[in-house]
Design a protein around this motif. Structure first.
Motif, mmCIF file in Angstrom:
data_model
loop_
_atom_site.group_PDB
_atom_site.id
_atom_site.type_symbol
_atom_site.label_atom_id
_atom_site.label_comp_id
_atom_site.label_asym_id
_atom_site.label_seq_id
_atom_site.Cartn_x
_atom_site.Cartn_y
_atom_site.Cartn_z
ATOM 1 N N ARG A 1 52.360 43.197 37.649
ATOM 2 C CA ARG A 1 52.696 43.920 38.880
ATOM 3 C C ARG A 1 51.627 44.988 39.170
ATOM 4 N N GLU A 2 51.228 45.740 38.147
ATOM 5 C CA GLU A 2 50.202 46.772 38.317
ATOM 6 C C GLU A 2 48.856 46.146 38.683
ATOM 7 N N SER A 3 48.534 45.027 38.064
ATOM 8 C CA SER A 3 47.283 44.339 38.345
ATOM 9 C C SER A 3 47.240 43.877 39.792
ATOM 10 N N GLY B 1 51.459 56.339 31.687
ATOM 11 C CA GLY B 1 51.426 55.501 32.879
ATOM 12 C C GLY B 1 50.881 54.102 32.668
ATOM 13 N N ARG B 2 51.046 53.579 31.485
ATOM 14 C CA ARG B 2 50.581 52.223 31.173
ATOM 15 C C ARG B 2 51.751 51.258 31.158
ATOM 16 N N PRO B 3 51.532 50.006 31.567
ATOM 17 C CA PRO B 3 52.624 49.029 31.544
ATOM 18 C C PRO B 3 53.063 48.736 30.113
ATOM 19 N N SER C 1 55.324 44.044 33.972
ATOM 20 C CA SER C 1 54.823 45.303 34.534
ATOM 21 C C SER C 1 53.304 45.281 34.665
ATOM 22 N N ALA C 2 52.626 44.735 33.668
ATOM 23 C CA ALA C 2 51.164 44.661 33.702
ATOM 24 C C ALA C 2 50.695 43.805 34.878
ATOM 25 N N LYS D 1 48.725 45.251 42.310
ATOM 26 C CA LYS D 1 48.536 46.425 43.161
ATOM 27 C C LYS D 1 47.070 46.810 43.248
ATOM 28 N N VAL D 2 46.376 46.739 42.139
ATOM 29 C CA VAL D 2 44.971 47.148 42.077
ATOM 30 C C VAL D 2 44.076 46.158 42.806
#
Length: 67
Positions: free
Chosen positions: A53-55, A43-45, A50-51, A57-58
């Motif tokens: 986008r995930e950042s 589940g890592r970018p 992607s990284a 979200k957090v």
């Protein structure tokens, strides 16, 4: 590109070399594919987009709905 020395068992290295030859690709391309697959599995970018986008979200504040 940064470099890192990684040691492989002789049999694994031979098998990877054969796979690269069979697929007409390079060892580097095989390693890139393997690392991406491992990151996805956990589940890592796998890329900067992607990284980020995930950042987002957090760190994004949660919206509260109107009542």
């Amino acid at each position: 590109m940064p470099r890192k020395l990684i040691e492989f068992h002789a049999e694994d290295l031979r098998a990877l070399g054969e796979l690269a030859e069979d697929k007409a690709t390079t060892m580097q391309e095989l390693m890139d594919e393997a690392v991406r697959d491992l990151l996805k599995k956990h589940g890592r970018p796998t890329d900067l987009k992607s990284a980020l986008r995930e950042s987002a979200k957090v760190t994004a504040p949660k919206r509260q709905g109107r009542h």
